[in-house]
Design a protein around this motif. Structure first.
Motif, PDB file in Angstrom:
ATOM      1  N   TYR A 126      30.203  34.785  34.215  1.00  0.00           N
ATOM      2  CA  TYR A 126      31.438  34.003  34.326  1.00  0.00           C
ATOM      3  C   TYR A 126      31.408  32.833  33.355  1.00  0.00           C
ATOM      4  O   TYR A 126      32.380  32.567  32.641  1.00  0.00           O
ATOM      5  CB  TYR A 126      31.595  33.507  35.767  1.00  0.00           C
ATOM      6  CG  TYR A 126      32.847  32.682  36.001  1.00  0.00           C
ATOM      7  CD1 TYR A 126      34.034  33.281  36.414  1.00  0.00           C
ATOM      8  CD2 TYR A 126      32.832  31.291  35.806  1.00  0.00           C
ATOM      9  CE1 TYR A 126      35.176  32.519  36.622  1.00  0.00           C
ATOM     10  CE2 TYR A 126      33.965  30.523  36.002  1.00  0.00           C
ATOM     11  CZ  TYR A 126      35.143  31.148  36.417  1.00  0.00           C
ATOM     12  OH  TYR A 126      36.278  30.387  36.608  1.00  0.00           O
ATOM     13  N   GLU A 127      30.276  32.129  33.307  1.00  0.00           N
ATOM     14  CA  GLU A 127      30.152  30.977  32.423  1.00  0.00           C
ATOM     15  C   GLU A 127      30.219  31.406  30.955  1.00  0.00           C
ATOM     16  O   GLU A 127      30.789  30.688  30.118  1.00  0.00           O
ATOM     17  CB  GLU A 127      28.838  30.243  32.689  1.00  0.00           C
ATOM     18  CG  GLU A 127      28.741  29.569  34.049  1.00  0.00           C
ATOM     19  CD  GLU A 127      28.459  30.556  35.193  1.00  0.00           C
ATOM     20  OE1 GLU A 127      28.611  30.148  36.356  1.00  0.00           O
ATOM     21  OE2 GLU A 127      28.075  31.721  34.899  1.00  0.00           O
TER      22      GLU A 127
ATOM     23  N   LEU B 196      38.870  38.383  34.673  1.00  0.00           N
ATOM     24  CA  LEU B 196      38.993  39.542  35.544  1.00  0.00           C
ATOM     25  C   LEU B 196      38.554  40.815  34.830  1.00  0.00           C
ATOM     26  O   LEU B 196      37.774  41.612  35.373  1.00  0.00           O
ATOM     27  CB  LEU B 196      40.439  39.679  36.024  1.00  0.00           C
ATOM     28  CG  LEU B 196      40.774  40.954  36.804  1.00  0.00           C
ATOM     29  CD1 LEU B 196      40.000  41.015  38.111  1.00  0.00           C
ATOM     30  CD2 LEU B 196      42.289  41.040  37.057  1.00  0.00           C
ATOM     31  N   VAL B 197      39.052  41.012  33.628  1.00  0.00           N
ATOM     32  CA  VAL B 197      38.739  42.238  32.887  1.00  0.00           C
ATOM     33  C   VAL B 197      37.244  42.336  32.605  1.00  0.00           C
ATOM     34  O   VAL B 197      36.628  43.394  32.796  1.00  0.00           O
ATOM     35  CB  VAL B 197      39.566  42.307  31.581  1.00  0.00           C
ATOM     36  CG1 VAL B 197      39.026  43.402  30.662  1.00  0.00           C
ATOM     37  CG2 VAL B 197      41.038  42.563  31.902  1.00  0.00           C
ATOM     38  N   PHE B 198      36.622  41.241  32.165  1.00  0.00           N
ATOM     39  CA  PHE B 198      35.180  41.284  31.910  1.00  0.00           C
ATOM     40  C   PHE B 198      34.395  41.581  33.185  1.00  0.00           C
ATOM     41  O   PHE B 198      33.421  42.354  33.165  1.00  0.00           O
ATOM     42  CB  PHE B 198      34.706  39.975  31.282  1.00  0.00           C
ATOM     43  CG  PHE B 198      34.721  39.985  29.781  1.00  0.00           C
ATOM     44  CD1 PHE B 198      33.677  40.535  29.061  1.00  0.00           C
ATOM     45  CD2 PHE B 198      35.794  39.454  29.088  1.00  0.00           C
ATOM     46  CE1 PHE B 198      33.687  40.551  27.674  1.00  0.00           C
ATOM     47  CE2 PHE B 198      35.821  39.458  27.692  1.00  0.00           C
ATOM     48  CZ  PHE B 198      34.766  40.014  26.982  1.00  0.00           C
TER      49      PHE B 198
ATOM     50  N   VAL C 205      46.095  52.313  25.444  1.00  0.00           N
ATOM     51  CA  VAL C 205      46.177  50.869  25.244  1.00  0.00           C
ATOM     52  C   VAL C 205      46.644  50.239  26.544  1.00  0.00           C
ATOM     53  O   VAL C 205      47.701  50.587  27.077  1.00  0.00           O
ATOM     54  CB  VAL C 205      47.157  50.498  24.106  1.00  0.00           C
ATOM     55  CG1 VAL C 205      47.209  48.975  23.950  1.00  0.00           C
ATOM     56  CG2 VAL C 205      46.750  51.160  22.794  1.00  0.00           C
ATOM     57  N   PHE C 206      45.842  49.321  27.070  1.00  0.00           N
ATOM     58  CA  PHE C 206      46.199  48.548  28.260  1.00  0.00           C
ATOM     59  C   PHE C 206      46.317  47.085  27.836  1.00  0.00           C
ATOM     60  O   PHE C 206      45.380  46.516  27.263  1.00  0.00           O
ATOM     61  CB  PHE C 206      45.144  48.697  29.353  1.00  0.00           C
ATOM     62  CG  PHE C 206      44.827  50.135  29.678  1.00  0.00           C
ATOM     63  CD1 PHE C 206      45.832  51.068  29.842  1.00  0.00           C
ATOM     64  CD2 PHE C 206      43.510  50.559  29.804  1.00  0.00           C
ATOM     65  CE1 PHE C 206      45.541  52.391  30.132  1.00  0.00           C
ATOM     66  CE2 PHE C 206      43.202  51.878  30.098  1.00  0.00           C
ATOM     67  CZ  PHE C 206      44.230  52.797  30.259  1.00  0.00           C
ATOM     68  N   THR C 207      47.453  46.479  28.109  1.00  0.00           N
ATOM     69  CA  THR C 207      47.747  45.119  27.645  1.00  0.00           C
ATOM     70  C   THR C 207      47.645  44.117  28.791  1.00  0.00           C
ATOM     71  O   THR C 207      48.092  44.396  29.913  1.00  0.00           O
ATOM     72  CB  THR C 207      49.153  45.053  27.028  1.00  0.00           C
ATOM     73  OG1 THR C 207      49.259  46.050  26.010  1.00  0.00           O
ATOM     74  CG2 THR C 207      49.416  43.693  26.405  1.00  0.00           C
ATOM     75  N   TYR C 208      47.073  42.941  28.491  1.00  0.00           N
ATOM     76  CA  TYR C 208      46.844  41.907  29.510  1.00  0.00           C
ATOM     77  C   TYR C 208      47.260  40.538  28.988  1.00  0.00           C
ATOM     78  O   TYR C 208      47.284  40.301  27.774  1.00  0.00           O
ATOM     79  CB  TYR C 208      45.354  41.849  29.888  1.00  0.00           C
ATOM     80  CG  TYR C 208      44.798  43.129  30.427  1.00  0.00           C
ATOM     81  CD1 TYR C 208      44.757  43.377  31.797  1.00  0.00           C
ATOM     82  CD2 TYR C 208      44.306  44.111  29.561  1.00  0.00           C
ATOM     83  CE1 TYR C 208      44.234  44.557  32.291  1.00  0.00           C
ATOM     84  CE2 TYR C 208      43.793  45.300  30.050  1.00  0.00           C
ATOM     85  CZ  TYR C 208      43.763  45.516  31.416  1.00  0.00           C
ATOM     86  OH  TYR C 208      43.259  46.696  31.905  1.00  0.00           O
ATOM     87  N   ASP C 209      47.534  39.636  29.910  1.00  0.00           N
ATOM     88  CA  ASP C 209      47.683  38.228  29.558  1.00  0.00           C
ATOM     89  C   ASP C 209      46.301  37.617  29.346  1.00  0.00           C
ATOM     90  O   ASP C 209      45.308  38.051  29.959  1.00  0.00           O
ATOM     91  CB  ASP C 209      48.409  37.463  30.668  1.00  0.00           C
ATOM     92  CG  ASP C 209      49.876  37.846  30.786  1.00  0.00           C
ATOM     93  OD1 ASP C 209      50.449  38.299  29.766  1.00  0.00           O
ATOM     94  OD2 ASP C 209      50.434  37.705  31.898  1.00  0.00           O
ATOM     95  N   PHE C 210      46.234  36.606  28.504  1.00  0.00           N
ATOM     96  CA  PHE C 210      44.955  35.998  28.160  1.00  0.00           C
ATOM     97  C   PHE C 210      44.211  35.502  29.394  1.00  0.00           C
ATOM     98  O   PHE C 210      42.979  35.608  29.477  1.00  0.00           O
ATOM     99  CB  PHE C 210      45.171  34.848  27.173  1.00  0.00           C
ATOM    100  CG  PHE C 210      43.903  34.193  26.713  1.00  0.00           C
ATOM    101  CD1 PHE C 210      43.081  34.817  25.780  1.00  0.00           C
ATOM    102  CD2 PHE C 210      43.507  32.949  27.215  1.00  0.00           C
ATOM    103  CE1 PHE C 210      41.907  34.213  25.351  1.00  0.00           C
ATOM    104  CE2 PHE C 210      42.336  32.343  26.798  1.00  0.00           C
ATOM    105  CZ  PHE C 210      41.528  32.985  25.854  1.00  0.00           C
TER     106      PHE C 210
END
Length: 490
Positions: free
Chosen positions: A356-357, A263-265, A253-258
């Motif tokens: 991105y869009e 970046l993640v995508f 499990v890797f946790t990120y801020d919204f």
């Protein structure tokens, strides 16, 4: 404004659920007073020829059968629930239904997102297959022969005892009907979809014929691998290819801020096709504060870490965790009793990934949506993409990931939330995703579903339907029809 305590709110919600439950029971009770045309004749036929239990609308057990549907958003009232104990009971139920003009529907796990496993209207005849749940595992031939009433939980546990696995979903109560419509999960990159690993099946056709080995009927075998839950007959056993599996696997499990979503995508878009085949990931968004990447690796955590190192370096998660265990306990999700009011939408994303869009538009939906949601983005690369689009009826090949949106509905915002989801989905699919959607998460509002679910294979599927079920005995709103004017060949 009055401040309510958590306990008060919880009590109010519990009371509301109880009220809704009793309303549904009373509704069902009142409805049973109106007979379906030919109901008495059908009951006489079933009582004579079917040995397994059959529940009619006057029976209390009938209400229990209704409540087995996972999605309580849609409710219909079948004429009866038949519980066959073998293939001959299935044959008898089909013949009774056919001779007395009742549409026949098969139910495995009751996980149809539109509750098609109890039909799309009242007075259908439901053949509930839960008692046909045998499992025979042959480790020498690496095959398993299973009944159509087996759930994923039972299948996975039985295989794990022998250190074998099968690629499919992860919800414990899902029936093996998932196999017939594709079947995606954390083992897809290594072993392909569930339907890719269907070796043979026994099926009862609309005229009552028992086909012991569907592989001897190449057109029907082709159709069952991707559209087998779309109205060709009732499957009474499945023969599966199974795989030896590592004794130790690792879930991550890797946790990120919204605000790291873009970046993640972008990173997953670049790396998704090049991950080690033992690794797959899923991006989960459940709110607009945090989100997670869930990873699954066939091997130890020490072996896994080098294969996710670049992902971590490029995405900079806030937290990381690695848990080792056997594949069954690390993969299966216990959803027993999780009946809900929900709506799903699915979108396949092509090999270049979501733009991105497109990500911006998705983030905007999450920020503005007023009810609970879960958005899962699962890689569908690897072995699944090594098979041609037309080799089976499962057409979704050469893609990067599947994006699934599930919203939870309540009485207050029910219509508004459904409308908001529909408006978002049409714009999103028109501008940012591929044309295709996933048939195992069926959606009755989906436009051009014939082509979105089955692509250029749809015309062939109609011809096969004409051959094996010419009178459309097995039918509902989005089953394969016996006639169409729609062409999905561009």
């Amino acid at each position: 404004m009055t401040n309510l305590s958590f306990a008060t709110i919880k009590s109010m919600i519990s009371s509301l659920c109880i009220i809704i439950f009793f309303i549904s029971i009373v509704h069902a009770y009142l409805y049973t007073q109106n007979e379906c045309l030919g109901e008495d004749s059908l009951q006489n036929c079933l009582d004579v020829y079917v040995r397994g239990p059959t529940y009619y609308r006057k029976d209390f057990a009938y209400k229990n059968d209704l409540l087995l549907e996972r999605n309580s958003r849609v409710i219909h009232f079948p004429v009866a629930f038949v519980h066959p104990i073998d293939v001959f009971d299935v044959q008898s139920a089909i013949i009774c239904g056919k001779n007395l003009n009742f549409t026949v529907i098969a139910r495995s796990g009751g996980h149809s997102d539109e509750s098609y496993s109890i039909g799309d209207r009242d007075c259908t005849l439901i053949v509930d297959l839960r008692y046909m749940n045998n499992i025979i595992i042959d480790t020498n031939t690496q095959t398993a022969k299973i009944g159509p009433g087996v759930t994923l939980n039972t299948l996975f546990y039985s295989l794990s005892v022998h250190d074998f696995a099968f690629p499919s979903g992860e919800c414990s109560t899902t029936g093996v009907g998932i196999i017939l419509g594709g079947g995606l999960g954390y083992l897809i990159r290594k072993f392909g979809t569930s339907s890719d690993n269907l070796l043979d099946a026994q099926i009862v056709l609309a005229n009552g014929t028992i086909v012991d080995h569907v592989k001897e009927y190449p057109d029907l075998y082709w159709a069952l691998r991707g559209a087998g839950n779309a109205g060709y007959g009732i499957i009474t056993s499945l023969t599966l290819r199974i795989y030896p599996i590592q004794k130790i696997v690792t879930s991550m499990v890797f946790t990120y801020d919204f605000d790291q979503t873009q970046l993640v995508f972008s990173v997953v878009n670049k790396l998704g096709n090049s991950f080690h085949p033992n690794l797959t990931i899923q991006i989960n968004h459940g709110n607009v504060d945090k989100f997670e990447i869930l990873g699954f690796y066939l091997g130890s955590s020490n072996d896994a870490k080098p294969h996710v190192q670049k992902l971590i370096e490029l995405t900079n998660p806030k937290n990381e965790s690695y848990v080792e265990g056997d594949w069954y306990n690390r993969l299966i999700v216990n959803d027993v009793g999780k009946r809900n009011i929900y709506k799903d939408k699915t979108f396949y994303i092509d090999s270049s990934g979501l733009s991105y869009e497109g990500v911006e538009y998705l983030m905007g939906f999450m920020k503005n949506f007023t009810n609970n949601f879960l958005i899962r983005t699962m890689l569908v690369t690897g072995r699944a993409n090594e098979i041609g689009r037309n080799e089976t009826a499962y057409v979704h090949r050469g893609l990067l990931y599947l994006l699934l949106i599930e919203i939870t509905l309540d009485e207050v915002n029910y219509e508004t939330c459904l409308k908001d989801l529909e408006i978002f989905s049409r714009t999103f699919q028109e501008n940012y995703t591929s044309y295709e959607s996933y048939q195992n998460h069926i959606d009755k509002e989906l436009d051009y579903w014939q082509c979105r679910y089955y692509g250029e294979n749809f015309g062939k599927l109609v011809k096969i339907k004409q051959k094996y079920d010419p009178n459309n005995l097995f039918n509902w709103n989005q089953s394969i029809p016996t006639y169409t004017e729609i062409s999905c060949i561009s």
